[in-house]
Design a protein around this motif. Structure first.
Motif, mmCIF file in Angstrom:
data_model
loop_
_atom_site.group_PDB
_atom_site.id
_atom_site.type_symbol
_atom_site.label_atom_id
_atom_site.label_comp_id
_atom_site.label_asym_id
_atom_site.label_seq_id
_atom_site.Cartn_x
_atom_site.Cartn_y
_atom_site.Cartn_z
ATOM 1 N N UNK A 29 -9.735 33.512 -58.812
ATOM 2 C CA UNK A 29 -10.671 32.429 -59.118
ATOM 3 C C UNK A 29 -10.166 31.088 -58.603
ATOM 4 N N UNK A 30 -11.058 30.094 -58.586
ATOM 5 C CA UNK A 30 -10.695 28.723 -58.236
ATOM 6 C C UNK A 30 -11.322 27.787 -59.250
ATOM 7 N N UNK A 31 -10.563 26.778 -59.715
ATOM 8 C CA UNK A 31 -11.038 25.857 -60.749
ATOM 9 C C UNK A 31 -10.975 24.406 -60.291
ATOM 10 N N UNK A 32 -11.859 23.587 -60.858
ATOM 11 C CA UNK A 32 -11.851 22.139 -60.640
ATOM 12 C C UNK A 32 -11.964 21.471 -62.009
ATOM 13 N N UNK A 33 -11.109 20.477 -62.272
ATOM 14 C CA UNK A 33 -11.105 19.772 -63.551
ATOM 15 C C UNK A 33 -11.209 18.273 -63.282
ATOM 16 N N UNK A 34 -12.082 17.577 -64.009
ATOM 17 C CA UNK A 34 -12.361 16.168 -63.735
ATOM 18 C C UNK A 34 -12.290 15.338 -65.014
ATOM 19 N N UNK A 49 -15.050 29.339 -60.315
ATOM 20 C CA UNK A 49 -15.662 30.551 -59.784
ATOM 21 C C UNK A 49 -14.989 31.741 -60.451
ATOM 22 N N UNK A 50 -15.779 32.642 -61.023
ATOM 23 C CA UNK A 50 -15.222 33.883 -61.562
ATOM 24 C C UNK A 50 -15.357 34.949 -60.479
ATOM 25 N N UNK A 210 -4.982 30.047 -58.693
ATOM 26 C CA UNK A 210 -4.179 31.260 -58.892
ATOM 27 C C UNK A 210 -2.678 31.103 -58.691
ATOM 28 N N UNK A 211 -2.169 29.975 -59.072
ATOM 29 C CA UNK A 211 -0.726 29.788 -59.066
ATOM 30 C C UNK A 211 -0.373 28.792 -60.156
ATOM 31 N N UNK A 333 -17.727 36.585 -55.932
ATOM 32 C CA UNK A 333 -17.934 35.687 -57.069
ATOM 33 C C UNK A 333 -19.082 36.236 -57.905
ATOM 34 N N UNK A 334 -18.811 36.496 -59.181
ATOM 35 C CA UNK A 334 -19.834 37.057 -60.067
ATOM 36 C C UNK A 334 -20.685 35.967 -60.708
ATOM 37 N N UNK A 335 -20.047 34.870 -61.045
ATOM 38 C CA UNK A 335 -20.750 33.698 -61.561
ATOM 39 C C UNK A 335 -19.864 32.490 -61.352
ATOM 40 N N UNK A 336 -20.491 31.321 -61.312
ATOM 41 C CA UNK A 336 -19.762 30.070 -61.162
ATOM 42 C C UNK A 336 -20.309 29.086 -62.186
ATOM 43 N N UNK A 337 -19.422 28.357 -62.838
ATOM 44 C CA UNK A 337 -19.888 27.459 -63.893
ATOM 45 C C UNK A 337 -19.258 26.076 -63.781
#
Length: 489
Positions: A29-34, A49-50, A210-211, A333-337
């Motif tokens: 997955x990949x994440x963004x935090x704001x 992204x899941x 992922x790290x 990617x199964x879903x993205x939120x």
């Protein structure tokens, strides 16, 4: 989870894009935090992204308050936990088949606290020899279910999950995001019983892939850093650093063997989309917290989560080095939120669970207010077999039909529909905010039914637009079919 990978193989043949390169099967997955001061409207946002399966439906539900069991037990690994008597209402995106675990993944509770879990990571074997992962400890399948309904702040989420990890152990190495209207926290498990968490500065953002990413921490600053009991002693007693005060959690705990090819390029490409810099995608170091050149919107995050090293030599759709690095957007990617908690509207309507089923680059994020009490029927349907009614398969079909001629179909056919739907969603949110605010001034009893109705309309609109798009894509795809015949006949 392995059965997702097996079932997912069928879609690759349809798309015409074999994404199993020397990088390996893309199952992360990949994440963004704001932070609130980094966003355009003062809201906090956590997004992800899941990624796991290409033919594996996700569902979307509202879990009612106080409907929990007294004791939770995972169908995945047997993890069990006694639960508090009172449970908050929350949104969730579980598996269609929960026989191996719920994997609720992301949601916002009725206190307007959001959680996204998890970002899979890897730990050095030398660390795990000292404090091994626990086979029946807490894992991704259970995290959201046993944490989100029982917390009233982002920091409280870190503390609750931290206590569980210390008591029950962690079965996996994971990163977890929490947010409320004021704060955003990112937490990482470091071993079987140790963890660390950092508060994203209000004026900054972070991209995670992922790290283990948390580096130096201030051991005395509990406003911005939290960590497990005994972590300092664990580090010093095992001679894991020569300088505890300046120790990097990443350097001590992270297994970075695949980072330069699999993880860091995603982090850097996401950063470059928000911050102009001279960093290169193939650099091997990064700073976690960054400041954006411009205020960040939900649409900006959507662009990051749908990116694939666009228009570079590493572009996975036609770049000269398209197989060099793992991109952010992948077909599995199964879903993205995007979980947004706003500060410019009444609290009751401040939370929006933006949800895109399937692959973000060819899908659309629909704004589900956290105040809803039910989700559209199409979000409660779908299995591992294609259908004509579920939201998952509607948007998944768009991606499958687009990918064979992505560089042609995406700009000419898909993007105009995406722009149209985004415009409709933004106008709908503006209208709903105004009407809901008026409603709250008088009587909030009708709020939930109003939000349910409006959510249904937004979902219906987007579903219709994409069904029409899929018809067009199918026609265009068939026109591309090569037919060889004797012209003299």
């Amino acid at each position: 989870m392995n059965k997702k990978l097996i079932k997912g193989a069928s879609i690759f043949a349809v798309t015409g894009m074999l994404w199993v390169t020397n990088i390996g099967f893309v199952e992360a997955c990949t994440s963004v935090l704001v932070g609130k001061d980094a966003s355009e409207d003062g809201s906090t946002m956590i997004a992800r992204n899941e990624d796991m399966g290409t033919a594996w439906s996700k569902h979307f539900y509202v879990r009612e308050a106080n409907k929990n069991e007294k004791k939770f037990e995972s169908k995945g690994n047997g993890f069990s936990l006694e639960l508090p008597k009172e449970q908050l209402k929350y949104t969730a995106t579980p598996e269609w088949d929960v026989s191996e675990g719920l994997y609720e993944e992301a949601g916002i509770n009725s206190k307007q606290v959001a959680m996204s879990a998890t970002e899979s990571t890897t730990i050095k074997e030398s660390i795990l020899e000292i404090d091994p992962l626990v086979e029946d400890g807490i894992a991704e399948d259970a995290m959201l279910t046993v944490v989100l309904p029982y917390i009233e702040s982002a920091k409280g989420g870190v503390e609750r999950l931290g206590e569980i990890v210390e008591e029950k152990g962690a079965a996996e190495a994971n990163g977890i995001a929490f947010s409320d209207n004021e704060e955003v926290w990112y937490m990482e498990t470091l071993s079987g019983h140790h963890w660390v968490a950092a508060r994203i500065p209000d004026d900054s953002y972070a991209v995670v892939a992922n790290t283990i990413t948390i580096q130096e921490i201030d051991w005395d600053d509990s406003e911005n850093y939290l960590y497990s009991k005994g972590l300092q002693e664990f580090i010093t007693d095992n001679d894991l650093t020569d300088n505890l005060e300046e120790a990097s959690m990443r350097e001590i705990f992270a297994d970075t063997a695949d980072d330069s090819q699999y993880n860091i390029p995603r982090i850097l490409s996401g950063q470059k989309m928000l911050t102009d810099s001279d960093i290169k995608i193939d650099d091997e170091t990064f700073d976690l917290f960054q400041k954006s050149d411009n205020p960040i919107t939900a649409r900006d995050i959507a662009d990051i989560l749908g990116s694939h090293f666009n228009d570079t030599e590493y572009d996975t759709f036609g770049g000269e080095k398209s197989d060099a690095f793992r991109p952010i957007s992948v077909p599995n990617t199964m879903e993205s939120h995007i979980l947004q908690i706003r500060n410019d509207v009444p609290e009751e309507i401040s939370g929006i669970h933006w949800l895109a089923m399937g692959v973000a680059s060819t899908s659309n994020y629909i704004p589900f207010y956290s105040g809803i009490t039910e989700t559209p029927k199409e979000y409660q349907e779908g299995t591992d077999e294609p259908d004509q009614t579920s939201a998952y398969w509607n948007y998944r079909t768009t991606n499958a039909l687009t990918n064979p001629y992505y560089n042609e179909f995406k700009p000419e056919l898909v993007m105009p529909v995406q722009e149209k739907v985004w415009g409709y969603m933004y106008k709908s949110v503006e209208k709903i905010d105004k009407e809901a605010s008026k409603m709250l001034e008088k009587d909030s009893k009708e709020l939930a039914s109003y939000l349910n109705k409006e959510t249904q309309e937004m979902s219906k609109y987007a579903m219709k637009e994409y069904k029409e798009l899929n018809k067009t894509l199918l026609k265009k795809l068939t026109e591309k079919t090569n037919v060889e015949h004797n012209e003299d006949l």
